[in-house]
Enzyme design. Sequence first.
Site, PDB file in Angstrom:
ATOM      1  N   ASP A  92       0.860  -1.172   0.000  1.00 43.21           N
ATOM      2  CA  ASP A  92       0.000   0.000   0.000  1.00 43.21           C
ATOM      3  C   ASP A  92       0.903   1.231   0.000  1.00 43.21           C
ATOM      4  OD1 ASP A  92      -2.051   1.776   0.192  1.00 43.21           O
ATOM      5  OD2 ASP A  92      -2.743   1.150   2.171  1.00 43.21           O
ATOM      6  N   ASP A 271      -7.844  -7.572   0.768  1.00 42.52           N
ATOM      7  CA  ASP A 271      -6.981  -7.621   1.955  1.00 42.52           C
ATOM      8  C   ASP A 271      -7.751  -7.033   3.118  1.00 42.52           C
ATOM      9  OD1 ASP A 271      -5.534  -4.795   3.017  1.00 42.52           O
ATOM     10  OD2 ASP A 271      -6.506  -4.670   1.060  1.00 42.52           O
TER      11      ASP A 271
END
Length: 376
Positions: A92, A271
Site C-alpha cells: 500500500d 486484503d
Amino acid sequence: MNFELISTDSASSARAGVLTTDHGVINTPIFMPVGTVGSVKAVTQEQLRQDVKAQIILGNTYHLYLRPGLEVLSAAGGLHKFNGWEKPILTDSGGYQVFSLAANRKIKEEGVVFQSHIDGSRHLFTPENVMDIQRTIGADIIMAFDECPPYPSEYRYAKKSMELTHRWLDRCIKRLGETTPRYGHEQTLFPIVQGSTFKDLRTISATEIAARGCAGNAIGGLSVGEPEQDMYEMCALVCNILPADKPRYLMGVGTPWNILENIALGVDMFDCVMPTRNGRNGMLFTWNGVINIKNKKWATDFTPVDEHSPCFASRDYSKAYLRHLFAAGEYLGLTLASIHNLAFYLELITEARAQILAGTYTAWKNKMIPVLKTRL
C-alpha cells in the site's frame, strides 16, 4: 505481470483468473494477509506458506519507511530478502495511513506532511518519493499515492480529494517511468479509484483510472464506516467501468460475507486486518459461523475449533483449550487464533474459486452467507 481470465459465473460477475508475477502465480479471487511492517502479526512466514496457504501478502509503505527504514531495506536487497517471503508482495502507498493520521498531517498539492506515530518527527510524502520508496521496498505490486476521504464526506470535499488523487496518479506514473526496479524483478502499479459514496464521482474516477491503461486497478475509500449496501453499490458501479481483462483489487475489505458479495460484483483481490486483529481479540470465523472464544460456554467444549478445516490450528485444538489460552493470557492463543482465521479466509476464497469454475457460485454464495453470519 500478466492476468488471464479463466471463467466467469453465469449468474453474477464473479470471475476466476490467474495473476502471474516474477515471484509466482496467484489464483484469483484471492485474499491477501496483511503484513504491515513486513510481518503478519503472530504468524511466521513458514506458517503462512504451509498452514494458511497464502499466495501473496501485503506490506505498508508508511510503516516500512519509518521502520526498519529504507537504508536497512536497501542493504537487505528489498523486502522479499529482508523478511524471507519469496512469494509475491503488494505494498500500500501509505494513503490510508495518511487518512488515519488526520490529526497529525497536512495535505497540499505537493503531497502530505505528517508526523510519525513513533517519535513525532515530521516527514513529507509526495507521489514521487512514494514511488521511490516502493522501488526500495521492492514489492511486486505497488499502489499509487492517493487521498482516502473519510466517511461521511461532503460532496465538495470528496470531489476535490478525488481530483487530487488523479493528479497525484499522473505524477506517480511519470516518476515510475523515470526509474527502474532495483532488484531484478518487475513492479506493477495499480491506481486507486476514489469518490466516496457519490455515484457520479465514482463514475468519473473509475473512467479516469481505466483510461490510464495500468495493468491492474484498485478500489479505495470503502470499508471506512459506510453502510454495507453503499459499499456494494459503489463496488458494482466501479467494476462495470474498470476493464474486465485486468485484475480489480478492493482495498481493506472485509468480513467473509463482504468478500463473497464483492466477488459476485467482479472483484478479484482483497486484503483486511480483520482475520488477525479479530483473532487476537478472540473472534473466530468458521464454516459454521462466528465464535467468541472468550465466552464461558466454550470452557468444556472439547470439539475442534473448526472440524471442517484442514488447518492444524483449527483441527488439532479444542475450543476449550483455546479459550483457556486466552483466559490465561498465553501468546499461543493469539497465534492459533490468527492462523485459524487466516486459513479460514484462504479456504473460503479457494472454495469460492472452485464454485465459479463449476458454474455454481451464486447459489453457493447465497447459501453460505447466512451461515457465515451466524453467531454461535
